[in-house]
Design a protein around this motif. Structure first.
Motif, mmCIF file in Angstrom:
data_model
loop_
_atom_site.group_PDB
_atom_site.id
_atom_site.type_symbol
_atom_site.label_atom_id
_atom_site.label_comp_id
_atom_site.label_asym_id
_atom_site.label_seq_id
_atom_site.Cartn_x
_atom_site.Cartn_y
_atom_site.Cartn_z
ATOM 1 N N GLU A 32 64.004 -25.357 26.169
ATOM 2 C CA GLU A 32 63.506 -24.009 26.481
ATOM 3 C C GLU A 32 63.231 -23.230 25.193
ATOM 4 O OE1 GLU A 32 64.797 -19.863 28.699
ATOM 5 O OE2 GLU A 32 65.928 -21.668 29.153
ATOM 6 N N SER A 33 64.080 -23.388 24.188
ATOM 7 C CA SER A 33 63.846 -22.728 22.893
ATOM 8 C C SER A 33 62.487 -23.130 22.335
ATOM 9 C CB SER A 33 64.913 -23.124 21.871
ATOM 10 O OG SER A 33 66.213 -22.893 22.303
ATOM 11 N N LEU A 34 62.152 -24.415 22.465
ATOM 12 C CA LEU A 34 60.885 -24.913 21.939
ATOM 13 C C LEU A 34 59.698 -24.328 22.702
ATOM 14 C CD1 LEU A 34 61.730 -28.681 21.354
ATOM 15 C CD2 LEU A 34 62.193 -26.707 19.893
ATOM 16 N N VAL A 35 59.823 -24.231 24.013
ATOM 17 C CA VAL A 35 58.741 -23.665 24.812
ATOM 18 C C VAL A 35 58.541 -22.192 24.462
ATOM 19 C CG1 VAL A 35 58.035 -23.066 27.178
ATOM 20 C CG2 VAL A 35 59.010 -25.329 26.677
ATOM 21 N N ARG A 36 59.651 -21.479 24.323
ATOM 22 C CA ARG A 36 59.551 -20.059 23.960
ATOM 23 C C ARG A 36 58.925 -19.884 22.575
ATOM 24 N NH1 ARG A 36 62.422 -16.457 27.123
ATOM 25 N NH2 ARG A 36 63.728 -17.414 28.720
ATOM 26 N N TYR A 37 59.328 -20.736 21.626
ATOM 27 C CA TYR A 37 58.746 -20.651 20.290
ATOM 28 C C TYR A 37 57.257 -20.996 20.323
ATOM 29 C CZ TYR A 37 57.842 -21.030 15.377
ATOM 30 O OH TYR A 37 57.289 -20.833 14.143
ATOM 31 N N MET A 75 58.595 -24.712 11.568
ATOM 32 C CA MET A 75 58.707 -23.282 11.280
ATOM 33 C C MET A 75 59.820 -22.622 12.096
ATOM 34 S SD MET A 75 56.693 -22.796 8.832
ATOM 35 C CE MET A 75 56.607 -21.034 8.724
ATOM 36 N N LEU A 76 60.139 -23.181 13.253
ATOM 37 C CA LEU A 76 61.288 -22.677 14.022
ATOM 38 C C LEU A 76 62.569 -22.969 13.252
ATOM 39 C CD1 LEU A 76 62.742 -21.506 16.497
ATOM 40 C CD2 LEU A 76 62.509 -23.758 17.579
ATOM 41 N N THR A 77 62.688 -24.188 12.751
ATOM 42 C CA THR A 77 63.872 -24.555 11.967
ATOM 43 C C THR A 77 63.993 -23.655 10.739
ATOM 44 O OG1 THR A 77 63.618 -26.838 12.724
ATOM 45 C CG2 THR A 77 65.057 -26.468 10.826
ATOM 46 N N MET A 78 62.870 -23.440 10.069
ATOM 47 C CA MET A 78 62.857 -22.579 8.885
ATOM 48 C C MET A 78 63.252 -21.143 9.250
ATOM 49 S SD MET A 78 59.619 -22.150 6.350
ATOM 50 C CE MET A 78 59.676 -21.102 4.908
ATOM 51 N N ASP A 108 51.800 -22.511 18.769
ATOM 52 C CA ASP A 108 51.807 -23.932 18.411
ATOM 53 C C ASP A 108 52.201 -24.755 19.628
ATOM 54 O OD1 ASP A 108 52.208 -26.502 17.480
ATOM 55 O OD2 ASP A 108 53.482 -25.931 15.798
ATOM 56 N N PHE A 109 51.200 -25.231 20.353
ATOM 57 C CA PHE A 109 51.447 -25.992 21.567
ATOM 58 C C PHE A 109 51.234 -27.495 21.364
ATOM 59 C CE2 PHE A 109 50.601 -21.707 23.105
ATOM 60 C CZ PHE A 109 51.680 -21.521 23.945
ATOM 61 N N ASN A 110 51.489 -27.984 20.175
ATOM 62 C CA ASN A 110 51.396 -29.419 19.926
ATOM 63 C C ASN A 110 52.370 -30.107 20.880
ATOM 64 O OD1 ASN A 110 51.772 -32.059 18.879
ATOM 65 N ND2 ASN A 110 51.107 -31.372 16.871
ATOM 66 N N PRO A 111 51.897 -31.085 21.661
ATOM 67 C CA PRO A 111 52.768 -31.692 22.672
ATOM 68 C C PRO A 111 53.961 -32.473 22.116
ATOM 69 C CG PRO A 111 50.620 -32.779 22.626
ATOM 70 C CD PRO A 111 50.529 -31.577 21.733
ATOM 71 N N ILE A 112 54.013 -32.767 20.825
ATOM 72 C CA ILE A 112 55.211 -33.427 20.279
ATOM 73 C C ILE A 112 56.428 -32.515 20.360
ATOM 74 C CG2 ILE A 112 53.884 -34.938 18.748
ATOM 75 C CD1 ILE A 112 54.940 -33.139 16.398
ATOM 76 N N HIS A 113 56.188 -31.234 20.651
ATOM 77 C CA HIS A 113 57.280 -30.267 20.745
ATOM 78 C C HIS A 113 57.769 -30.048 22.168
ATOM 79 C CE1 HIS A 113 56.762 -29.512 16.553
ATOM 80 N NE2 HIS A 113 55.543 -29.045 16.708
ATOM 81 N N TYR A 114 57.169 -30.769 23.150
ATOM 82 C CA TYR A 114 57.657 -30.589 24.514
ATOM 83 C C TYR A 114 57.452 -31.798 25.425
ATOM 84 C CZ TYR A 114 52.774 -29.270 25.459
ATOM 85 O OH TYR A 114 51.404 -29.243 25.544
#
Length: 132
Positions: A19-24, A54-57, A30-36
């Protein structure tokens, strides 16, 4: 605000979920599918769905900013990405941030960040400078 080399400025573990990834993704665009999508991550040879770099950063810097005086000025911030943060669909991922004073002069303090996921360092040369 005063710093001494070696002082621990902040330390925190931040839990990321899918969910954090979807919100970010929504906030950043950035909707690159490797993130979901696990299937897309697998097809391109990744070990799983990855947290955005960039979320990690941002998570790493937010740990420091939360510990500073609200009037503090960040002069610069930079990192090098070394390893991904794989976010498990059920368990998520814990990113640990340890911020210490690395150098201090008359104008600024350099804060060094150790950012890990499990036993793996995911950001290196992660440093921000704060005006004194």
């Amino acid at each position: 605000m005063s710093f001494t080399v070696g002082d621990v400025i902040a330390e925190r573990t931040v839990h990321l979920t899918r969910e954090s990834l979807v919100r970010y993704a929504g906030a950043s665009g950035d909707f690159n599918p490797i993130h979901y999508r696990d299937d897309v991550a697998a097809v391109v040879g990744l070990p799983g769905v990855l947290a955005h770099g960039m979320l990690t950063m941002g998570v790493a810097s937010s740990v420091v900013v939360a510990a500073l005086d609200p009037a503090a000025r960040i002069l610069d911030y930079g990192v090098r990405f070394t390893k991904p943060v794989v976010v498990d669909p059920q368990d998520g991922a814990d990113v640990h941030v340890l911020a210490t004073a690395g150098a201090v002069d008359d104008e600024a303090a350099r804060i060094d960040l150790k950012v890990t996921f499990g036993e793996t360092t995911v950001l290196v040369k992660a440093q921000l400078r704060v005006a004194i």
